[in-house]
Design an enzyme around this catalytic site. Sequence first.
Site, PDB file in Angstrom:
ATOM      1  N   GLN A  88       0.839  -1.197   0.000  1.00 29.50           N
ATOM      2  CA  GLN A  88       0.000   0.000   0.000  1.00 29.50           C
ATOM      3  C   GLN A  88       0.876   1.251   0.000  1.00 29.50           C
ATOM      4  O   GLN A  88       1.271   1.756   1.043  1.00 29.50           O
ATOM      5  CB  GLN A  88      -0.941  -0.005   1.209  1.00 29.50           C
ATOM      6  CG  GLN A  88      -1.951   1.104   1.134  1.00 29.50           C
ATOM      7  CD  GLN A  88      -3.044   0.973   2.182  1.00 29.50           C
ATOM      8  OE1 GLN A  88      -3.227  -0.058   2.807  1.00 29.50           O
ATOM      9  NE2 GLN A  88      -3.757   2.052   2.379  1.00 29.50           N
ATOM     10  N   PHE A  89       1.161   1.757  -1.200  1.00 32.57           N
ATOM     11  CA  PHE A  89       2.039   2.923  -1.322  1.00 32.57           C
ATOM     12  C   PHE A  89       1.454   4.149  -0.648  1.00 32.57           C
ATOM     13  O   PHE A  89       2.185   5.058  -0.256  1.00 32.57           O
ATOM     14  CB  PHE A  89       2.364   3.203  -2.791  1.00 32.57           C
ATOM     15  CG  PHE A  89       1.276   3.891  -3.559  1.00 32.57           C
ATOM     16  CD1 PHE A  89       1.255   5.272  -3.681  1.00 32.57           C
ATOM     17  CD2 PHE A  89       0.259   3.159  -4.162  1.00 32.57           C
ATOM     18  CE1 PHE A  89       0.258   5.910  -4.390  1.00 32.57           C
ATOM     19  CE2 PHE A  89      -0.732   3.780  -4.874  1.00 32.57           C
ATOM     20  CZ  PHE A  89      -0.751   5.167  -4.991  1.00 32.57           C
ATOM     21  N   THR A  90       0.137   4.197  -0.455  1.00 34.77           N
ATOM     22  CA  THR A  90      -0.492   5.377   0.140  1.00 34.77           C
ATOM     23  C   THR A  90      -0.094   5.585   1.597  1.00 34.77           C
ATOM     24  O   THR A  90      -0.343   6.654   2.149  1.00 34.77           O
ATOM     25  CB  THR A  90      -2.031   5.314   0.026  1.00 34.77           C
ATOM     26  OG1 THR A  90      -2.506   4.161   0.721  1.00 34.77           O
ATOM     27  CG2 THR A  90      -2.464   5.276  -1.427  1.00 34.77           C
TER      28      THR A  90
END
Length: 155
Positions: A88-90
Amino acid sequence: MRAVIQRVRSARVTVTDEDTGRREVAGEIGAGLCVLVGITHDDSPKEVEKIARKIAQLKLLRAPDGSDDHSARVGAEEIAASVLLVSQFTLYADVRKGKKPSWSHAAPGSIAEPIFNQLADAVRAYGLHVETGRFGAMMDVELINDGPFTIIAEA
């Protein structure tokens, strides 16, 4: 590396198959840990091992008798718990300025994907069953958080 570790009764990741357009389960576990993983530009094997050790050894899970007494909790490694890892890059969003998040602290996929795969292998090396989402895909993550019990670990 940043990890949001959640104790779950169950968790599942579904994705849409690009060829058929059908929804399919990419990864699914029963009771265990669901871990959202963010990777930044300078993550290395050192960070991979530190987060893998935290996932495997932090005493977050209920005691074998089902109690949630903090002194009786066990680590995933102790009971061979399942782990669902979801990239999850966020998690590296920067929202300090303006109204739109900046993703400049998140590593691009070409850097992040091999590190994410190394993390999955490192957690498996602790003898744990590891499922994953599909890197880079739009995923639906469903989980039943047990507690709720959620912590953030950084390396």
